[in-house]
Design a protein around this motif. Structure first.
Motif, PDB file in Angstrom:
ATOM      1  N   GLU A 164       0.835  -1.206   0.000  1.00  0.00           N
ATOM      2  CA  GLU A 164       0.000   0.000   0.000  1.00  0.00           C
ATOM      3  C   GLU A 164       0.871   1.257   0.000  1.00  0.00           C
ATOM      4  OE1 GLU A 164      -4.014   1.317   2.434  1.00  0.00           O
ATOM      5  OE2 GLU A 164      -2.395   0.349   3.548  1.00  0.00           O
ATOM      6  N   ARG A 165       1.935   1.282   0.818  1.00  0.00           N
ATOM      7  CA  ARG A 165       2.857   2.426   0.848  1.00  0.00           C
ATOM      8  C   ARG A 165       3.540   2.609  -0.499  1.00  0.00           C
ATOM      9  NH1 ARG A 165       3.848   0.462   5.965  1.00  0.00           N
ATOM     10  NH2 ARG A 165       5.750  -0.612   5.324  1.00  0.00           N
ATOM     11  N   THR A 166       3.936   1.492  -1.137  1.00  0.00           N
ATOM     12  CA  THR A 166       4.571   1.556  -2.451  1.00  0.00           C
ATOM     13  C   THR A 166       3.615   2.170  -3.461  1.00  0.00           C
ATOM     14  OG1 THR A 166       5.879  -0.402  -1.949  1.00  0.00           O
ATOM     15  CG2 THR A 166       5.683   0.171  -4.263  1.00  0.00           C
ATOM     16  N   LEU A 167       2.361   1.705  -3.451  1.00  0.00           N
ATOM     17  CA  LEU A 167       1.362   2.257  -4.376  1.00  0.00           C
ATOM     18  C   LEU A 167       1.124   3.739  -4.114  1.00  0.00           C
ATOM     19  CD1 LEU A 167      -1.295  -0.609  -4.569  1.00  0.00           C
ATOM     20  CD2 LEU A 167       0.426  -0.006  -6.286  1.00  0.00           C
ATOM     21  N   GLU A 168       1.065   4.131  -2.842  1.00  0.00           N
ATOM     22  CA  GLU A 168       0.863   5.543  -2.496  1.00  0.00           C
ATOM     23  C   GLU A 168       2.027   6.392  -3.008  1.00  0.00           C
ATOM     24  OE1 GLU A 168       0.318   5.581   1.753  1.00  0.00           O
ATOM     25  OE2 GLU A 168      -1.799   4.990   1.608  1.00  0.00           O
ATOM     26  N   GLN A 169       3.257   5.880  -2.847  1.00  0.00           N
ATOM     27  CA  GLN A 169       4.430   6.616  -3.324  1.00  0.00           C
ATOM     28  C   GLN A 169       4.384   6.746  -4.851  1.00  0.00           C
ATOM     29  OE1 GLN A 169       7.676   4.370  -1.709  1.00  0.00           O
ATOM     30  NE2 GLN A 169       7.518   5.309   0.340  1.00  0.00           N
ATOM     31  N   GLN A 170       4.009   5.636  -5.526  1.00  0.00           N
ATOM     32  CA  GLN A 170       3.906   5.684  -6.991  1.00  0.00           C
ATOM     33  C   GLN A 170       2.836   6.699  -7.414  1.00  0.00           C
ATOM     34  OE1 GLN A 170       3.133   1.677  -8.272  1.00  0.00           O
ATOM     35  NE2 GLN A 170       5.278   1.019  -8.030  1.00  0.00           N
ATOM     36  N   LEU A 171       1.714   6.706  -6.697  1.00  0.00           N
ATOM     37  CA  LEU A 171       0.635   7.637  -7.004  1.00  0.00           C
ATOM     38  C   LEU A 171       1.103   9.077  -6.795  1.00  0.00           C
ATOM     39  CD1 LEU A 171      -2.345   8.005  -7.808  1.00  0.00           C
ATOM     40  CD2 LEU A 171      -2.925   7.815  -5.379  1.00  0.00           C
ATOM     41  N   LYS A 172       1.809   9.339  -5.700  1.00  0.00           N
ATOM     42  CA  LYS A 172       2.312  10.694  -5.441  1.00  0.00           C
ATOM     43  C   LYS A 172       3.270  11.131  -6.534  1.00  0.00           C
ATOM     44  CE  LYS A 172       1.776  10.760  -0.433  1.00  0.00           C
ATOM     45  NZ  LYS A 172       2.457  10.744   0.863  1.00  0.00           N
ATOM     46  N   ARG A 173       4.170  10.203  -6.973  1.00  0.00           N
ATOM     47  CA  ARG A 173       5.115  10.551  -8.040  1.00  0.00           C
ATOM     48  C   ARG A 173       4.361  10.858  -9.332  1.00  0.00           C
ATOM     49  NH1 ARG A 173       9.157   6.501  -5.853  1.00  0.00           N
ATOM     50  NH2 ARG A 173       7.820   4.975  -6.844  1.00  0.00           N
ATOM     51  N   LYS A 174       3.348  10.015  -9.622  1.00  0.00           N
ATOM     52  CA  LYS A 174       2.557  10.205 -10.836  1.00  0.00           C
ATOM     53  C   LYS A 174       1.820  11.552 -10.770  1.00  0.00           C
ATOM     54  CE  LYS A 174      -0.764   7.872 -13.784  1.00  0.00           C
ATOM     55  NZ  LYS A 174      -1.636   6.739 -13.968  1.00  0.00           N
ATOM     56  N   GLU A 175       1.226  11.845  -9.612  1.00  0.00           N
ATOM     57  CA  GLU A 175       0.525  13.117  -9.440  1.00  0.00           C
ATOM     58  C   GLU A 175       1.491  14.290  -9.575  1.00  0.00           C
ATOM     59  OE1 GLU A 175      -1.355  12.713  -5.616  1.00  0.00           O
ATOM     60  OE2 GLU A 175      -3.110  11.685  -6.454  1.00  0.00           O
ATOM     61  N   ALA A 176       2.693  14.116  -9.022  1.00  0.00           N
ATOM     62  CA  ALA A 176       3.698  15.177  -9.120  1.00  0.00           C
ATOM     63  C   ALA A 176       4.088  15.401 -10.582  1.00  0.00           C
ATOM     64  CB  ALA A 176       4.920  14.823  -8.289  1.00  0.00           C
ATOM     65  N   LYS A 177       4.289  14.305 -11.319  1.00  0.00           N
ATOM     66  CA  LYS A 177       4.626  14.417 -12.744  1.00  0.00           C
ATOM     67  C   LYS A 177       3.501  15.113 -13.500  1.00  0.00           C
ATOM     68  CE  LYS A 177       7.696  10.509 -13.623  1.00  0.00           C
ATOM     69  NZ  LYS A 177       7.812   9.206 -14.277  1.00  0.00           N
TER      70      LYS A 177
END
Length: 125
Positions: A97-110
């Motif tokens: 879940e933390r990995t997915l959240e980090q990926q989502l944050k990176r995607k949102e940042a991009k």
């Protein structure tokens, strides 16, 4: 002489009779001792036999108690193993879940950067 000889013989005979009575009494006393000793030994044997039976019963009771405790321990161990497996699964899920959240944050940042660049580039045209 004859009278005193006869008296001596009579005394000697009485002594022999008394000795025979003493021997018989001693034999009886000795026999009684053997009987008493045998009775004491039998009583001691019976007491030891009862003690052995009690010890056997105590041993059986302890074996049942140990088996019961081992059974409970086995059940508790299985429950703890199950709980540990569930905890590991939860930890694994949390990490994913933390990995997915980090990926989502990176995607949102991009996406935010791309959106910002589009806004900056669009008015310039």
């Amino acid at each position: 002489w004859t009278l005193s000889e006869q008296k001596l013989r009579q005394e000697l005979e009485e002594i022999h009779e008394t000795q025979a009575k003493l021997d018989a009494l001693q034999e009886t006393a000795s026999g009684n001792f053997v009987v008493e000793r045998a009775a004491k030994e039998k009583k001691m044997f019976e007491s030891q036999k009862k003690l052995i039976e009690q010890l056997k019963a105590d041993k059986a009771s302890l074996q049942m108690t140990v088996a019961s405790i081992e059974g409970k321990n086995s059940q508790q161990l299985k429950a703890l193993e199950k709980e540990l497996a569930n905890t590991k699964r939860l930890l694994s899920i949390s990490a994913y879940e933390r990995t997915l959240e980090q990926q989502l944050k990176r995607k949102e940042a991009k996406e935010s950067v791309i959106h910002h660049e589009n806004e900056v580039v669009a008015p310039a045209r």
